[in-house]
Every structure is written in structure tokens, then in C-alpha cells.
Design a protein around this motif. Structure first.
Motif, PDB file in Angstrom:
ATOM      1  N   PRO A   1      40.540  40.580  37.248  1.00  0.00           N
ATOM      2  CA  PRO A   1      40.865  41.818  36.801  1.00  0.00           C
ATOM      3  C   PRO A   1      40.266  43.019  37.018  1.00  0.00           C
ATOM      4  CG  PRO A   1      39.798  40.398  35.334  1.00  0.00           C
ATOM      5  CD  PRO A   1      39.886  39.546  36.367  1.00  0.00           C
TER       6      PRO A   1
ATOM      7  N   CYS B   1      41.921  43.784  40.866  1.00  0.00           N
ATOM      8  CA  CYS B   1      43.237  44.107  40.918  1.00  0.00           C
ATOM      9  C   CYS B   1      43.375  45.508  40.012  1.00  0.00           C
ATOM     10  CB  CYS B   1      44.052  42.961  40.625  1.00  0.00           C
ATOM     11  SG  CYS B   1      44.868  43.021  38.890  1.00  0.00           S
TER      12      CYS B   1
ATOM     13  N   CYS C   1      44.869  38.677  35.095  1.00  0.00           N
ATOM     14  CA  CYS C   1      44.913  37.753  36.244  1.00  0.00           C
ATOM     15  C   CYS C   1      43.347  37.158  36.155  1.00  0.00           C
ATOM     16  CB  CYS C   1      45.249  38.371  37.223  1.00  0.00           C
ATOM     17  SG  CYS C   1      44.546  39.377  38.005  1.00  0.00           S
TER      18      CYS C   1
ATOM     19  N   CYS D   1      43.886  45.111  36.551  1.00  0.00           N
ATOM     20  CA  CYS D   1      44.319  44.931  35.092  1.00  0.00           C
ATOM     21  C   CYS D   1      43.394  44.857  33.940  1.00  0.00           C
ATOM     22  CB  CYS D   1      45.225  43.556  35.382  1.00  0.00           C
ATOM     23  SG  CYS D   1      44.273  42.128  35.561  1.00  0.00           S
TER      24      CYS D   1
END
Ligand SMILES: [Zn+2]
Length: 133
Positions: free
Chosen positions: A37, A40, A34, A42
Motif C-alpha cells: 500500500p 502503490c 493491496c 493506496c
């Protein structure tokens, strides 16, 4: 076949660790991150190909009962289930699966079986600490 699987080994030894996968499920180092990153998480995750959840710790294992066809089927199933094939030209589906297979093979070729690996962006690194016998 050499593959990457989710592991809880070494979980909690790095800041921000998480493991929402099912222990031992196949994972991939290929991630569409996303726009935030690192915030979050990811940037560091390996998506699970069965659970569609992710882990920050994966292990290189040799699962002799799996063929490349088996692993391709699992990747195709995960991409289909998670809606990725709706976002691309169907003619590109095999190429996307190839990318997963190639990246899994490249990571597995870079570390001994049993190595716990982590990921940051496009870099996969060993999280296993070498110890003298
Ligand atoms: Zn993200």
C-alpha cells in the motif's frame, strides 16, 4: 449531511500526493489496500464514489441536500460497479454499506467542516494547518 468530498486543496503539500478523482465527488475512507500500500499509494487514498479513482486529499463538507439514503445509494452504486458485491455474500452487502456510512460519519464528526483530511491506513488526519487570524 456531513460527507467527505474530493478536493485539490493542499494537493502537492505532502510527498506522494495524487488526485485522480473529480473535484467535489463523494469519497470514502474505507479502502481495501493491496499488499504494497505505501509503494502503490493506496495507503493514502480516498476512493471516489463516482469516478472509482482516488485522491490523497478529501474535505469535510455539509451538503444539506443529501440524505443518508442518497449517500447509501451512491456507495451501493460504486461497490456494485466496482465488483465488490461479486466478492461477498449478498447477505453482507448492507453491512458493507453500513461500514462506509459509519466511517464517513466518524471522520466528519472528528473535524470541523472545511477541514482537508489525509489518510494513512486506518488513520485519518487533518492536513489543514491552523493559522492565527
Ligand atoms: Zn495498493
Amino acid at each position: 449531511m456531513l460527507v467527505l468530498v474530493a478536493t485539490k486543496d493542499l494537493q502537492g503539500t505532502a510527498a506522494g500526493d495524487y488526485c485522480w478523482t473529480v473535484e467535489g465527488e463523494l469519497v470514502t475512507p474505507v479502502v481495501a489496500e493491496c499488499c504494497t500500500p505505501d509503494t502503490c499509494g493506496c495507503a493514502a487514498g480516498f476512493p471516489g464514489l463516482a469516478s472509482s479513482r482516488a485522491t490523497t486529499t478529501a474535505k469535510v463538507v455539509d451538503l444539506a441536500h443529501l440524505s443518508e439514503r442518497d449517500v447509501r445509494d451512491v456507495i451501493e452504486g460504486a461497490l456494485e460497479r466496482d465488483g465488490w458485491f461479486e466478492l461477498i455474500d449478498p447477505a453482507d452487502a448492507d453491512e458493507l454499506v453500513d461500514e462506509h456510512i459509519e466511517c464517513i460519519a466518524a471522520v466528519c464528526a472528528s473535524f470541523p467542516v472545511g477541514t482537508v483530511v489525509g489518510r494513512h491506513g486506518s488513520t485519518v488526519f487533518s492536513r489543514t494547518i491552523a493559522q492565527a487570524a
